[in-house]
Scaffold this active site. Structure first.
Site, PDB file in Angstrom:
ATOM      1  N   LEU A  32      45.561  27.278  48.350  1.00 40.78           N
ATOM      2  CA  LEU A  32      45.664  26.136  48.066  1.00 40.78           C
ATOM      3  C   LEU A  32      45.601  25.576  46.913  1.00 40.78           C
ATOM      4  CD1 LEU A  32      44.749  22.760  47.729  1.00 40.78           C
ATOM      5  CD2 LEU A  32      47.451  23.237  47.827  1.00 40.78           C
ATOM      6  N   ASN A 165      39.125  37.981  50.047  1.00 42.30           N
ATOM      7  CA  ASN A 165      38.363  36.418  50.233  1.00 42.30           C
ATOM      8  C   ASN A 165      37.011  36.498  51.987  1.00 42.30           C
ATOM      9  OD1 ASN A 165      38.072  34.555  48.567  1.00 42.30           O
ATOM     10  ND2 ASN A 165      39.980  33.995  49.105  1.00 42.30           N
ATOM     11  N   GLY A 227      34.388  39.142  38.424  1.00 46.42           N
ATOM     12  CA  GLY A 227      33.807  38.792  37.526  1.00 46.42           C
ATOM     13  C   GLY A 227      34.303  38.556  35.773  1.00 46.42           C
ATOM     14  N   ASP A 259      41.042  33.470  42.600  1.00 51.26           N
ATOM     15  CA  ASP A 259      42.187  31.990  43.717  1.00 51.26           C
ATOM     16  C   ASP A 259      43.194  32.409  41.925  1.00 51.26           C
ATOM     17  OD1 ASP A 259      41.005  31.887  46.307  1.00 51.26           O
ATOM     18  OD2 ASP A 259      40.063  29.326  45.622  1.00 51.26           O
TER      19      ASP A 259
HETATM   20  P1  ADP Z   1      35.940  35.844  43.080  1.00 52.97           P
HETATM   21  O1  ADP Z   1      36.522  33.749  42.341  1.00 52.97           O
HETATM   22  O2  ADP Z   1      36.609  35.677  44.015  1.00 52.97           O
HETATM   23  O3  ADP Z   1      34.441  35.815  43.180  1.00 52.97           O
HETATM   24  P2  ADP Z   1      35.860  36.517  40.984  1.00 52.97           P
HETATM   25  O4  ADP Z   1      34.173  36.542  40.301  1.00 52.97           O
HETATM   26  O5  ADP Z   1      35.758  39.026  40.630  1.00 52.97           O
HETATM   27  O6  ADP Z   1      36.346  36.403  41.822  1.00 52.97           O
HETATM   28  O7  ADP Z   1      36.418  36.358  39.096  1.00 52.97           O
HETATM   29  C1  ADP Z   1      37.678  36.367  39.630  1.00 52.97           C
HETATM   30  C2  ADP Z   1      38.659  36.799  38.001  1.00 52.97           C
HETATM   31  O8  ADP Z   1      37.893  35.014  37.140  1.00 52.97           O
HETATM   32  C3  ADP Z   1      38.111  37.776  37.169  1.00 52.97           C
HETATM   33  O9  ADP Z   1      38.841  38.883  37.535  1.00 52.97           O
HETATM   34  C4  ADP Z   1      37.725  37.495  35.724  1.00 52.97           C
HETATM   35  O10 ADP Z   1      39.268  37.743  35.604  1.00 52.97           O
HETATM   36  C5  ADP Z   1      37.249  36.053  36.515  1.00 52.97           C
HETATM   37  N1  ADP Z   1      36.006  35.624  35.811  1.00 52.97           N
HETATM   38  C6  ADP Z   1      34.759  35.185  36.974  1.00 52.97           C
HETATM   39  N2  ADP Z   1      33.689  34.817  36.091  1.00 52.97           N
HETATM   40  C7  ADP Z   1      34.129  35.360  34.606  1.00 52.97           C
HETATM   41  C8  ADP Z   1      33.146  35.368  33.410  1.00 52.97           C
HETATM   42  N3  ADP Z   1      31.858  34.884  33.466  1.00 52.97           N
HETATM   43  N4  ADP Z   1      34.093  35.488  32.536  1.00 52.97           N
HETATM   44  C9  ADP Z   1      35.227  35.391  32.175  1.00 52.97           C
HETATM   45  N5  ADP Z   1      36.088  35.935  33.371  1.00 52.97           N
HETATM   46  C10 ADP Z   1      35.331  35.867  34.528  1.00 52.97           C
END
Ligand code: ADP
Length: 304
Positions: A32, A165, A227, A259
């Protein structure tokens, strides 16, 4: 006019309001969240439909109203008389969030139990989006039915996009999870995993290993989020590439980072952007979403 279907479970979210004895009520869920940000990112020449199942009770009705109010299509949400939606409650203690779930018997677990409804939902759609959570909540025979329906959709030229996920708590055991996740990736055109989860549950040493594993299982394209670290991807041309992510201005709440990235990426790609430009769009949207509290942040896509 294009049409996207996002398939999965949306839950009621109960959160503390600061007023003793009063809980706030919202709605969220991985597929969603992506539908919400796709709706925000795309123009009116795209229809975004949510495919799920809810009850016929007042709470289920409120969820459907909420989706309609956000411009998300609800025509393919089944209404089951003897069920209701799943719920979760967020507790914030010393800055750490913890969750309590009531979802074991939610209506969404039957979202794929009627082949005709599923076929109607996919009929004429351009892109179908689903996740490992969608698959996890289904009984075994419905997992097979959904994979079969999406595989036929892909065979007719539809694009299938899958975010693994990984949520081991929703599966009987990690081995079962790994097996189904690979079956799902095998029929997906694009796979959008997050490295931390993949490293934990598949033992991948680096994002390139995640890319190679999903390509090996049959996904045509793979984009690995990590991240704040660089995104690693392999497109249909077979070349492995990395792309750095601009630092987020501030990180308030990382809920729905992945997401919203997926939505920003897909919206850009559907509008003709190259893979690298679409990844940048995904990262921009995700960095705005994590700069505010909650899974659903209003008006973040329109200002990109
Ligand atoms: P999930 O929410 O599935 O764990 P991630 O943590 O890998 O996914 O983050 C997904 C995307 O969100 C990353 O590819 C990045 O673009 C953005 N993102 C997440 N954390 C950060 C951060 N600390 N700084 C900048 N971008 C972030």
């Amino acid at each position: 006019m294009g049409r996207i279907v996002s398939i999965g479970e949306c839950m009621g979210e109960l959160s503390e309001t600061g007023t003793p004895g009063t809980l706030g009520m919202g709605f969220a869920g991985d597929t969603l969240n992506t539908a919400y940000y796709l709706r925000q990112s795309l123009g009116s020449d795209w229809q975004v439909d949510y495919v799920s199942a809810v009850g016929t009770d007042g709470l289920s009705g409120r969820m459907v109203e909420f989706l309609n109010g956000e411009g998300i299509g609800t025509d393919h949400i089944r209404r089951l008389a003897d069920k209701t939606i799943g719920l979760y409650h967020i507790t914030l203690k010393d800055g750490e969030r913890s969750f309590t779930y009531w979802r074991n018997d939610s209506a969404a677990r039957q979202l794929a139990s009627d082949p005709a409804t599923l076929a109607r939902a996919l009929e004429g759609a351009d892109l179908a989006y689903w996740s490992g959570i969608t698959l996890a909540i289904l009984p075994n025979q419905d997992r097979i039915a959904l994979i079969e329906a999406l595989s036929q959709f892909a065979g007719r030229g539809g694009t299938v996009v899958f975010d693994p996920n990984l949520r081991p708590r929703l599966w009987d055991n990690p081995e079962t999870m790994r097996g189904w996740i690979h079956r799902a990736a095998a029929i997906s055109d694009l796979c959008l995993p997050s490295f931390e989860d993949e490293a934990t549950w598949f033992g991948d040493r680096d994002p390139a290993a995640t890319v190679r594993r999903y390509i090996g299982e049959g996904a045509r394209r793979v984009i690995v989020k990590n991240g704040a670290a660089e995104v690693t991807y392999q497109g249909a041309d077979g070349a492995m590439t990395t792309l750095p992510i601009p630092p987020a201005e501030q990180v308030v709440d990382t809920t729905a980072a992945g997401d919203s990235f997926n939505a920003g990426y897909l919206a850009a790609e559907l509008c003709g952007a190259s893979t690298s430009d679409a990844i940048k769009a995904g990262a921009r949207l995700a960095s705005r979403v994590i700069g505010a509290r909650g899974a659903l942040v209003a008006n973040v896509a329109t200002t990109l």
